[in-house]
Scaffold this motif. Structure first.
Motif, mmCIF file in Angstrom:
data_model
loop_
_atom_site.group_PDB
_atom_site.id
_atom_site.type_symbol
_atom_site.label_atom_id
_atom_site.label_comp_id
_atom_site.label_asym_id
_atom_site.label_seq_id
_atom_site.Cartn_x
_atom_site.Cartn_y
_atom_site.Cartn_z
ATOM 1 N N SER A 4 0.808 -1.280 0.066
ATOM 2 C CA SER A 4 0.030 -0.003 -0.076
ATOM 3 C C SER A 4 0.908 1.214 -0.214
ATOM 4 O O SER A 4 0.560 2.407 -0.546
ATOM 5 C CB SER A 4 -1.010 0.070 1.367
ATOM 6 O OG SER A 4 -0.258 0.039 2.597
ATOM 7 N N GLN A 5 2.013 1.068 0.554
ATOM 8 C CA GLN A 5 2.909 2.263 0.798
ATOM 9 C C GLN A 5 3.527 2.467 -0.886
ATOM 10 O O GLN A 5 3.447 3.787 -1.301
ATOM 11 C CB GLN A 5 4.358 2.142 1.518
ATOM 12 C CG GLN A 5 3.571 2.243 2.992
ATOM 13 C CD GLN A 5 4.627 1.555 3.950
ATOM 14 O OE1 GLN A 5 5.844 1.261 3.346
ATOM 15 N NE2 GLN A 5 4.924 2.219 5.219
ATOM 16 N N LEU A 6 3.863 1.565 -1.503
ATOM 17 C CA LEU A 6 4.600 1.569 -2.604
ATOM 18 C C LEU A 6 3.388 2.059 -3.876
ATOM 19 O O LEU A 6 3.357 2.852 -4.602
ATOM 20 C CB LEU A 6 4.905 0.227 -3.386
ATOM 21 C CG LEU A 6 6.154 -0.222 -2.424
ATOM 22 C CD1 LEU A 6 6.736 -1.517 -3.001
ATOM 23 C CD2 LEU A 6 7.481 0.849 -2.730
ATOM 24 N N ASP A 7 2.045 1.518 -3.629
ATOM 25 C CA ASP A 7 0.810 1.971 -4.384
ATOM 26 C C ASP A 7 0.917 3.656 -4.137
ATOM 27 O O ASP A 7 0.381 4.371 -5.279
ATOM 28 C CB ASP A 7 -0.112 1.365 -4.139
ATOM 29 C CG ASP A 7 -0.433 -0.049 -4.499
ATOM 30 O OD1 ASP A 7 0.357 -0.348 -5.241
ATOM 31 O OD2 ASP A 7 -1.081 -0.806 -4.076
ATOM 32 N N HIS A 8 0.847 4.031 -2.947
ATOM 33 C CA HIS A 8 0.685 5.582 -2.690
ATOM 34 C C HIS A 8 1.741 6.322 -3.363
ATOM 35 O O HIS A 8 1.419 7.399 -3.812
ATOM 36 C CB HIS A 8 0.632 5.959 -1.123
ATOM 37 C CG HIS A 8 0.365 7.228 -0.542
ATOM 38 N ND1 HIS A 8 -0.630 7.882 -0.899
ATOM 39 C CD2 HIS A 8 1.475 7.914 -0.087
ATOM 40 C CE1 HIS A 8 -0.567 9.079 -0.346
ATOM 41 N NE2 HIS A 8 0.813 9.294 0.286
ATOM 42 N N ILE A 9 2.967 5.855 -3.341
ATOM 43 C CA ILE A 9 4.031 6.555 -3.760
ATOM 44 C C ILE A 9 3.709 6.349 -5.337
ATOM 45 O O ILE A 9 4.106 7.575 -6.209
ATOM 46 C CB ILE A 9 5.637 6.007 -3.507
ATOM 47 C CG1 ILE A 9 5.692 6.017 -1.981
ATOM 48 C CG2 ILE A 9 6.534 6.466 -4.357
ATOM 49 C CD1 ILE A 9 5.553 7.428 -1.453
ATOM 50 N N SER A 10 3.408 5.321 -5.947
ATOM 51 C CA SER A 10 3.180 5.423 -7.480
ATOM 52 C C SER A 10 2.174 6.521 -7.786
ATOM 53 O O SER A 10 1.930 7.295 -8.889
ATOM 54 C CB SER A 10 2.669 4.085 -7.765
ATOM 55 O OG SER A 10 3.962 3.286 -7.547
ATOM 56 N N ASP A 11 0.990 6.525 -7.068
ATOM 57 C CA ASP A 11 -0.087 7.651 -7.202
ATOM 58 C C ASP A 11 0.406 8.843 -7.332
ATOM 59 O O ASP A 11 -0.077 9.721 -7.868
ATOM 60 C CB ASP A 11 -1.078 7.246 -6.286
ATOM 61 C CG ASP A 11 -2.075 6.042 -6.323
ATOM 62 O OD1 ASP A 11 -1.832 5.341 -7.410
ATOM 63 O OD2 ASP A 11 -2.741 5.541 -5.429
#
Length: 302
Positions: A4-11
């Protein structure tokens, strides 16, 4: 939690105002504003210096004891954007973990200063360190994105000049092939939130200014890599430059260069820059620090 952290950074990257292939003066301001928006930790200390007439920023973090070595650091920005000051955040995270002094080099940028100006600058900076009496074995080279390609170009220039190699080189999401021939340019096009093939093509044209994109010091993937020091390569699973890292590792191994490749599923381009808030990024930088520390020889010991 990490996913979820990586997804947030990607967003965040996907919705960023940065257009890597856009107007250079405008995007330079945007790039530096984004990277400079987060305040540096209180234990980070910086000062401007020169290395062989090349501007640089010296970065120390953590304890004030004598440094364990020197990290020569090259920022990213596709050879047209970025600055030593904008690279301080990531460089300081490495400096803290290694107890080394980081030197962020302000190499010249394209299109005003095309290839090989950046290579000339980093070689001059490395020569200056040696001329100051810094043992080559006490230096570790680190670069991210285009700075990763530049780190490899430096190693080639050092070898060709007959100079002693640094203790190691670490390249984070390196841009190693300006011909854009990696399969991930296509297979990761829909998942990369930060880079596009067209943007990289624009910046490669600016940097090369008509030079052959297969020139070894411009595209180290196409170089003879024999004689280089140990390499650590890290890349994210979402990025179009994934194959630049994978093919570099294979070519290094075939050239008998000690090489360690680490890939991080779900991670975007240079995700290590988010180490203060992303667990996977912090773990990646811990790997970087361990790799560097195992090879540094602060007193020039063999």
């Amino acid at each position: 939690m990490t996913d979820s952290q990586l997804d947030h950074i990607s967003d965040l990257l996907l919705n960023s105002p940065l257009d890597l292939g856009g107007d250079v003066p405008k995007m330079r301001r945007v790039f530096d504003e984004i990277l400079g928006s987060a305040p540096l930790p209180a234990d980070v200390r910086t000062r401007t210096v020169e290395l062989g007439a090349v501007p640089a920023v010296e970065v120390r973090a953590g304890a004030t004891a004598p440094a364990a070595g020197t990290v020569l650091y090259f920022h990213g920005g596709a050879y047209a954007l970025g600055s030593a000051a904008a690279g301080v955040g990531l460089a300081s995270e490495i400096a803290r973990r290694t107890a080394a002094t980081a030197l962020c080099v302000d190499y010249r940028l394209a299109p005003e200063h095309p290839f090989p100006a950046a290579v000339d600058d980093v070689l001059a900076a490395y020569r200056a360190l040696l001329d100051q009496g810094t043992p080559a074995g006490s230096v570790a080279v680190v670069g991210e994105s285009a700075g990763g390609g530049l780190a490899l170009a430096l190693l080639l220039a050092v070898r060709d000049a007959g100079l002693p190699q640094p203790s190691s080189a670490t390249v984070l999401s390196p841009w190693t092939d300006l011909t854009q021939s990696g399969a991930s340019m296509t297979t990761r096009a829909d998942t990369d939130p930060a880079l596009t093939r067209q943007a990289l093509a624009t910046r490669a044209a600016d940097y090369l200014a008509g030079a052959d994109p297969r020139t070894p010091q411009a595209s180290p993937l196409h170089a003879d890599l024999r004689g280089l020091p140990p390499l650590l390569i890290q890349a994210g699973g979402r990025e179009i430059l994934l194959d630049d890292a994978l093919r570099l590792a294979a070519r290094a191994a075939h050239a008998d260069v000690p090489v360690t490749l680490r890939t991080f599923p779900g991670a975007p381009h240079v995700f290590q820059g988010f180490a203060p808030v992303v667990d996977e990024a912090a773990r990646a930088l811990n790997q970087v620090a361990a790799f560097i520390g195992d090879r540094l020889r602060p007193e020039g010991r063999a």
